[in-house]
Design a protein around this motif. Structure first.
Motif: not given
Lengths: 276, 295
Positions: A102, A106, A275, B50-53, B69, B72-73, B77, B79, B97, B99-101, B140
Motif C-alpha cells: 500500500d 520496508r 523477502d 510490489s517490493d515484497i520480494l 514508495d 505504490r501508493r 494492489t 496480491l 489502508s 492512511a498508508i496510501k 481496498s
C-alpha cells in the motif's frame, strides 16, 4: 513518523490483547511493589528486629527508586509479550506485506515498530517512576531524587526486553513459536547467568582473577545487572569483602547498549533485506 | 508511456528459478493479463513489482521511473490473499489502508458500496466469508481511485455471481481509462476481460501482445498430397487463409474462425491437378491454444 505512529495506534487501540496486557502490567507493578512493601513492613521487620535497626523500609526515598525498579523489572515480560504479538500479528495476517504494497517502505514498517518498542519502554518507565514516588511517600520519608539513576537503568532494561522481543518476532514470525522461544531464551540465559556468576566467584577466590560478574555480560542480564534490590547494610558489610569479584557497572552498561545496537541492526536488516 | 516495464527479471528461491529473465511492458490504459498455469511465476512477478520480494537479477520501472514508495501508493494492489487485521472491521481496516496510501477516508463508504459490503462494514474481518474477504481486498484497491490496479487472481474463491460482478467491475474500471494488470490461470477470464496478455510458463515468458492476436481462435485445414513440392507451389494461389505451416508431410492453413471451407480447398487443388490424400478441418479450442502455448 507521527503519521506512521497514528497508523500504528489504529492497529493497537482495538486490539484486546493490548488492553488486557496493559492492565496486567499496571496492576502487576502496583501489586508486586505493594506486596514487597507490605511483607517487609509487617513480617520481615517484625520477625528480625536487628534488620529494623540496620535498614529502614526499602521504599524510603533514595531507596524507592532502586527497589521499585528492581521489583517491577520482573514484569517487563508483559510489554515484551505485547511487542511479539504486535509484530507476529503482521506476519500471520500478512499485513506486513500489505503495508508495503500500500505504500510504506520496508524502513517505515520496521522503524515504527522500533519506535513503538521505545515508547512502550518509556511508558513503563513513567509508570515505575510514579509507583516509586507513591510508595516513597507511603513509607513516610521525605522526597529525594538521590538514586534516580535506577529509573534510567529500568528504562534501559525495558528497551532491551522490548527490542529482544521484537528481534525474536521478526526472526521467528510465528506467534506461538516466538513467544515460546522468548521464554525459553529467558530461562536459558538465566541458567548461563548462574553458572557464570559461580565461575566469576571461583576465578576471584581461587585464582585471584577478577573479571567482574560475567553473568552480567549476557544480553538481557547486562541491563538487568545494573538493578539490584537495595542491600541490607549489615548483611552488606559481612559480604562486602574484597574476596568477591568487583561489580564493573560500566562494562554492563556499555554491553547493554552494545546489545541494543545489535538487536536494532539485526531486526532492521532482516526486514529491509529479505523477502517478506 | 508504459505503466510498467520489466527487464530481464529473475527470481530464485534457492535452487528453484521462479522467474528466468522475463521482460515485457504494460502500456497505459490497457487491461493486461498475466496468464499462466499454477506455479508459472505470476504471483512472484507481482510480488517483485510490489517490493515484497527482492529480485535476484533484472529490474523494473513504474510509470517509466525507478520504482519508489510513492508509486505504490498510486497503484491499488491485491496480491494473492486478502491481508487484513482479523480483529478489526472493514471500515477500520480500510482506514488503515487509506492512511498508508495517504488518501482521504471519504471514499471508504463508496468503495464498500461498490463491492456490496456496505451492510457488513462494521463486522470484524474474521467473521467474513472467503468471498467477502476477497471483495474487501478489491475495495481496498479502489481506495482513492488509483489509475493503476494490480489484481492477482481477483475472481479466485468467488461464487459465480461474484465472478461475474468482479469481471463487470474490471471492465467498467477499464472504460474509465484505468490500467489494470491482472494475473490469472483462467484463459477464459483473460480472453473475456483483457486487451493485452503476457503468457508465462515455468518462469519464462512464452509470448506477449494483444489478446486478439495471440489468443485468436482459428480454423485449421490440413492437406496432404503425394508431391509436397507441387502442393506448396500451388498453395501460393490459395486465398483466404492467414498463415501456413508445414508439419512433416502435410500443410496446415490457418483461417479466421468460421471461414474455412473444405469443399473450396478440395476443388482448388483438384483444379491445379493435385489430388489430395489428406484433407481435414481442425477446430482449435482456446484450451488447446493454451496447452500449445504453455506445453
Amino acid at each position: 513518523m507521527i503519521q506512521l505512529l497514528k497508523i500504528e495506534w489504529l492497529k493497537l487501540k482495538n486490539y484486546a490483547a493490548f488492553i488486557v496486557l496493559s492492565l496486567f502490567f499496571i496492576l502487576g507493578i502496583l501489586g508486586s511493589n505493594y506486596a514487597v512493601f507490605y511483607l517487609k513492613k509487617n513480617f520481615i521487620d517484625q520477625a528480625d528486629p536487628t534488620k529494623m535497626i540496620a535498614s529502614s523500609s526499602p521504599y524510603d526515598f533514595t531507596y524507592t527508586w532502586q527497589t521499585t525498579s528492581y521489583v517491577s523489572g520482573f514484569l517487563l515480560v508483559l510489554p515484551g509479550l505485547l511487542m511479539i504479538l504486535l509484530v507476529t500479528n503482521e506476519f500471520s495476517f500478512r499485513t506486513h506485506r500489505q503495508n508495503i504494497i500500500d505504500g510504506w517502505s520496508r524502513k517505515n514498517f520496521i522503524d515504527v515498530k522500533i519506535v513503538m518498542a521505545v515508547i512502550a519502554a518509556l511508558i513503563s518507565t513513567v509508570l515505575v517512576f510514579i509507583t516509586a514516588m507513591l510508595f516513597g511517600f507511603a513509607s513516610g520519608s521525605s522526597f529525594s531524587l538521590l538514586g534516580i539513576e535506577n529509573i534510567g537503568y529500568f528504562f534501559l532494561k525495558a528497551i532491551s526486553f522490548n527490542m529482544l522481543a521484537l528481534l525474536f518476532a521478526v526472526l521467528v514470525r510465528r506467534t506461538g513459536f516466538a513467544i515460546g522461544l522468548f521464554f525459553i531464551y529467558l530461562g536459558f540465559e538465566n541458567i548461563i547467568w548462574a553458572i557464570l556468576q559461580g565461575l566469576s566467584m571461583k576465578f576471584k577466590i581461587e585464582y585471584g582473577f577478577d573479571i567482574g560478574y560475567m553473568g552480567n555480560y549476557l544480553p538481557l542480564n547486562a541491563s538487568d545487572g545494573l538493578l539490584h534490590f537495595p542491600k541490607n547494610a549489615v548483611v552488606d558489610m559481612a559480604k562486602n569483602s574484597s574476596k568477591m569479584p568487583h561489580d564493573y557497572m560500566y562494562v554492563s552498561l556499555a554491553l547493554a547498549l552494545a546489545y541494543l545496537v545489535i538487536f536494532y541492526a539485526w531486526s532492521r536488516n532482516r526486514i529491509i533485506k529479505t523477502d517478506l | 508511456m508504459p505503466v510498467l516495464t520489466i527487464e530481464s527479471l529473475r527470481k530464485d528461491y534457492g535452487r528453484i528459478q521462479a522467474l528466468k529473465g522475463v521482460s515485457f511492458s504494460v502500456p497505459k490504459g490497457c487491461v493486461f493479463g498475466i496468464l499462466g498455469p499454477n506455479g508459472s511465476g505470476k504471483t512472484t512477478l507481482l510480488g517483485v513489482i510490489s517490493d515484497i520480494l527482492k529480485p535476484t537479477a533484472g529490474s523494473y520501472k513504474l510509470f517509466d521511473e525507478e520504482p519508489a514508495d510513492h508509486h505504490r501508493r498510486q497503484i491499488g494492489t491485491f496480491l494473492e490473499t486478502p491481508n487484513f487485521y482479523h480483529y478489526l472491521s472493514a471500515v477500520q481496516n480500510l482506514t488503515i489502508s487509506a492512511a498508508i496510501k495517504q488518501r482521504g477516508e471519504d471514499d471508504i463508504e463508496k468503495v464498500l458500496e461498490t463491492v456490496n459490503l456496505a451492510q457488513r462494514k462494521n463486522s470484524r474481518f474474521s467473521t467474513y466469508s472467503l468471498g467477502m474477504k476477497q471483495r474487501l481486498a478489491i475495495a481496498s484497491c479502489l481506495l482513492g481511485s488509483p489509475d493503476v490496479l494490480v489484481l492477482d487472481e481477483p475472481t479466485n474463491g468467488l461464487d459465480p455471481v461474484g465472478i461475474a460482478e468482479t469481471r463487470e467491475l474490471i471492465k467498467k474500471l477499464a472504460q474509465q481509462g484505468k490500467t489494470i494488470i491482472m494475473a490469472s490461470h483462467l484463459l477464459d477470464e483473460v480472453e473475456k476481460v483483457c486487451t493485452h496478455v503476457a503468457i508465462l510458463k515455468k518462469g519464462e515468458l512464452v509470448t506477449t501482445g494483444k489478446v486478439d492476436e495471440i489468443l485468436a481462435n482459428e480454423d485449421i485445414v490440413e492437406v496432404g498430397a503425394a508431391d509436397l513440392g507441387r502442393l506448396q507451389q500451388a498453395a501460393r494461389q490459395l486465398h483466404g487463409y492467414s498463415s501456413m505451416k508445414q508439419s512433416e508431410s502435410i500443410l496446415q492453413f490457418y483461417y479466421p474462425l468460421g471461414t474455412a471451407n473444405l469443399e473450396n480447398v478440395n476443388r482448388f487443388f483438384f483444379e491445379q491437378n493435385i489430388v489430395l490424400n489428406h484433407l481435414q478441418l481442425k477446430k482449435k479450442s482456446l484450451e488447446s491454444k493454451f496447452f500449445e502455448l504453455t506445453n
